[in-house]
Scaffold this motif. Sequence first.
Motif, PDB file in Angstrom:
ATOM      1  N   LYS A  55       5.763   5.447   4.481  1.00 13.38           N
ATOM      2  CA  LYS A  55       5.811   6.258   3.264  1.00 13.38           C
ATOM      3  C   LYS A  55       4.895   5.653   2.204  1.00 13.38           C
ATOM      4  O   LYS A  55       4.894   4.438   1.987  1.00 13.38           O
ATOM      5  N   LEU A  56       4.120   6.506   1.538  1.00 15.65           N
ATOM      6  CA  LEU A  56       3.159   6.052   0.534  1.00 15.65           C
ATOM      7  C   LEU A  56       3.726   6.239  -0.876  1.00 15.65           C
ATOM      8  O   LEU A  56       4.128   7.342  -1.249  1.00 15.65           O
ATOM      9  N   ILE A  57       3.759   5.155  -1.650  1.00 10.86           N
ATOM     10  CA  ILE A  57       4.272   5.183  -3.030  1.00 10.86           C
ATOM     11  C   ILE A  57       3.119   4.860  -3.970  1.00 10.86           C
ATOM     12  O   ILE A  57       2.512   3.782  -3.880  1.00 10.86           O
ATOM     13  N   LEU A  58       2.801   5.775  -4.858  1.00  9.68           N
ATOM     14  CA  LEU A  58       1.724   5.579  -5.825  1.00  9.68           C
ATOM     15  C   LEU A  58       2.295   5.114  -7.158  1.00  9.68           C
ATOM     16  O   LEU A  58       3.173   5.767  -7.723  1.00  9.68           O
ATOM     17  N   VAL A  59       1.795   4.002  -7.665  1.00 14.06           N
ATOM     18  CA  VAL A  59       2.190   3.502  -8.980  1.00 14.06           C
ATOM     19  C   VAL A  59       1.087   3.820  -9.973  1.00 14.06           C
ATOM     20  O   VAL A  59      -0.075   3.462  -9.769  1.00 14.06           O
ATOM     21  N   LEU A 282      -9.721   3.401   1.094  1.00 15.18           N
ATOM     22  CA  LEU A 282      -8.982   4.303   1.983  1.00 15.18           C
ATOM     23  C   LEU A 282      -8.621   3.577   3.280  1.00 15.18           C
ATOM     24  O   LEU A 282      -7.522   3.749   3.817  1.00 15.18           O
ATOM     25  N   ARG A 283      -9.527   2.741   3.758  1.00 16.20           N
ATOM     26  CA  ARG A 283      -9.269   2.001   5.001  1.00 16.20           C
ATOM     27  C   ARG A 283      -8.077   1.053   4.852  1.00 16.20           C
ATOM     28  O   ARG A 283      -7.236   0.942   5.746  1.00 16.20           O
ATOM     29  N   ALA A 284      -8.000   0.356   3.707  1.00 12.92           N
ATOM     30  CA  ALA A 284      -6.882  -0.566   3.482  1.00 12.92           C
ATOM     31  C   ALA A 284      -5.561   0.192   3.388  1.00 12.92           C
ATOM     32  O   ALA A 284      -4.545  -0.230   3.943  1.00 12.92           O
ATOM     33  N   THR A 285      -5.573   1.317   2.677  1.00 15.53           N
ATOM     34  CA  THR A 285      -4.350   2.107   2.535  1.00 15.53           C
ATOM     35  C   THR A 285      -3.885   2.637   3.879  1.00 15.53           C
ATOM     36  O   THR A 285      -2.700   2.572   4.223  1.00 15.53           O
ATOM     37  N   LYS A 286      -4.816   3.159   4.667  1.00 13.50           N
ATOM     38  CA  LYS A 286      -4.453   3.712   5.976  1.00 13.50           C
ATOM     39  C   LYS A 286      -3.953   2.624   6.925  1.00 13.50           C
ATOM     40  O   LYS A 286      -3.013   2.848   7.699  1.00 13.50           O
ATOM     41  N   LEU A 287      -4.557   1.453   6.858  1.00 10.40           N
ATOM     42  CA  LEU A 287      -4.111   0.354   7.705  1.00 10.40           C
ATOM     43  C   LEU A 287      -2.709  -0.098   7.288  1.00 10.40           C
ATOM     44  O   LEU A 287      -1.841  -0.347   8.134  1.00 10.40           O
ATOM     45  N   ALA A 288      -2.494  -0.181   5.982  1.00  3.90           N
ATOM     46  CA  ALA A 288      -1.171  -0.564   5.474  1.00  3.90           C
ATOM     47  C   ALA A 288      -0.096   0.423   5.917  1.00  3.90           C
ATOM     48  O   ALA A 288       1.024   0.029   6.278  1.00  3.90           O
ATOM     49  N   LEU A 289      -0.433   1.717   5.926  1.00  3.79           N
ATOM     50  CA  LEU A 289       0.527   2.745   6.345  1.00  3.79           C
ATOM     51  C   LEU A 289       0.900   2.613   7.820  1.00  3.79           C
ATOM     52  O   LEU A 289       1.998   3.017   8.221  1.00  3.79           O
ATOM     53  N   TYR A 294       6.986   1.200   4.115  1.00  5.63           N
ATOM     54  CA  TYR A 294       6.726   1.638   2.745  1.00  5.63           C
ATOM     55  C   TYR A 294       5.481   0.918   2.245  1.00  5.63           C
ATOM     56  O   TYR A 294       5.396  -0.315   2.325  1.00  5.63           O
ATOM     57  N   VAL A 295       4.526   1.676   1.740  1.00  4.72           N
ATOM     58  CA  VAL A 295       3.298   1.098   1.190  1.00  4.72           C
ATOM     59  C   VAL A 295       3.245   1.397  -0.299  1.00  4.72           C
ATOM     60  O   VAL A 295       3.303   2.560  -0.717  1.00  4.72           O
ATOM     61  N   VAL A 296       3.154   0.342  -1.095  1.00  4.70           N
ATOM     62  CA  VAL A 296       3.048   0.479  -2.546  1.00  4.70           C
ATOM     63  C   VAL A 296       1.592   0.287  -2.928  1.00  4.70           C
ATOM     64  O   VAL A 296       0.988  -0.753  -2.646  1.00  4.70           O
ATOM     65  N   THR A 297       1.016   1.291  -3.563  1.00  5.07           N
ATOM     66  CA  THR A 297      -0.369   1.198  -4.019  1.00  5.07           C
ATOM     67  C   THR A 297      -0.443   1.640  -5.472  1.00  5.07           C
ATOM     68  O   THR A 297       0.522   2.193  -6.009  1.00  5.07           O
TER      69      THR A 297
END
Length: 557
Positions: A55-59, A282-289, A294-297
Amino acid sequence: MLSDIEIAQAAEMKRITEIAADLGIAEEDIEPYGHYKAKLSEALYSKLADKEDGKLILVTAINPTPAGEGKTTISTGLADAMRKIGKKSVLALREPSLGPVFGMKGGAAGGGYAQVVPMEDINLHFTGDMHAITAANNLLCAMIDNHLQQGNVLQIDQRRIMFKRCMDMNDRALRNILIGLGGKANGIPREDGFNITVASEVMAILCLASDIADLKERLGNILVAYNLSGEPVYAKDLGCTGAMTALLKDALKPNLVQTLENTPAFIHGGPFANIAHGCNSLRATKLALKLGDYVVTEAGFGSDLGAEKFLDIKCRIGGLAPSCVVIVATIKALKYNGGVQKQDLAKENMWALEKGIENLRTHIENMHKYHVPVVVAINRFATDTDEEVKFVQSFCADMGVEVSMCEVFAKGGEGGKDLAQKVCETIELCGENEFKPIYDTHATIKDKVEKIAKEIYRAEGVVFTPQAEKAIKEIESIGFWDLPICVAKTQYSLSDNPNLLGKPKNFKITVRDARLSSGAGFVVIYTGDILTMPGLPKAPAALNIDCDNNGCITGLF
């Protein structure tokens, strides 16, 4: 009380191999840069291709103020708190730029007991990504001027060169310069200038590219100039995209570090949100997912800039859909938006709080327009009174959003457990949201700008200067009318006037120019007096930074 750097230097870091192992990353996919930071291999992407995304969480935040909001601190504390409540979380942030580090803002590694480490490395040279981007950018500039010098076969119009040099430092003296002086052997004299590296299109390309092949193609598509017949000239026409790619091949790999509490953190890419698109790669976010549940960005500055671009550009290009948006605010900042001077923010002022909270209301409403649930995080200070806290809690309840009083600066993940619980509950309650960007890219450039201005900034309309009209017409004439929009605007106000705080009314946005970033895949719209090369303040942070004979750094914040 310990300073941020003292807290970071006292941290008990784990070896980066342990942090990677916690994520299930094999040692063969780690490329260490010392003991506590590493890049991750290209092979890791294919190994994880079939794994379900987390799950992607945008701060994001309200409009920034001198009182500070602590968006990175909350992001880091939330990722740590997620682990404390039993969730497998990963943090994904931008890399700091040396401009703010030595200028006014300082570093961007969080604060107090919610930091990413090694803090000094992250805030300074890190793994060299910024330098690689600078070198690739300036190689292209050198190739342009060499082409002019060596006969100009492409018939480049030296008055219409669109691509500038860059450096990762605030230096106002380089905004407008003359180059090629000193005689025939030193090149063709012409006007030029520098952007800060984080405003470079090469930075945007690195952050939006999906792989090396996509990186190379995007670099080749950079519009560098027009020829004497008025036709576009691209980087690929100069034949240097292979060399630029070679400079960037390692920079394209995401960086892995950790928080003070050993939560894995990807820190990669660093475009500013007021002059660029404001999101980590985008690559870091996709890898984290692929690696976390839960991915906090985070996205830079207020939601009118960073979050809007994250949702309308990054999510659109990368096929992402956030599960929740966290909006960070402080009671001090809300009072500042209500008209209180900085020196008086520690005093209770309910009238100013009631007036300034309209800024928070606008950001909540704006994020709901993307059909994504919202949670408000109040970065709590000791000076916040019970009455002020109750007012904010009541306000958020009336708006139908959860609110959490966070103390991650003082307590780390422990001070963010309530926020973590509320974010998880909100995601579970809402299920699969119906995220949708705010505009359709198939609208005209001017229509898309109008949409953002009216829906997000709450402007009455948009005024396009003759220069902007001409630039937009030219961009559309060469076939790039259907791209997302990246607005360069002051971060301090919803409007394009930094002095209009809170929720401004009866204003229009003035667009003074437009520039095509055809490699990145968006059109940059310039408003107000926003500059792509900042200057240093009267008393730069550099004055307080030192390094002793043992190599110990002090004064970094």
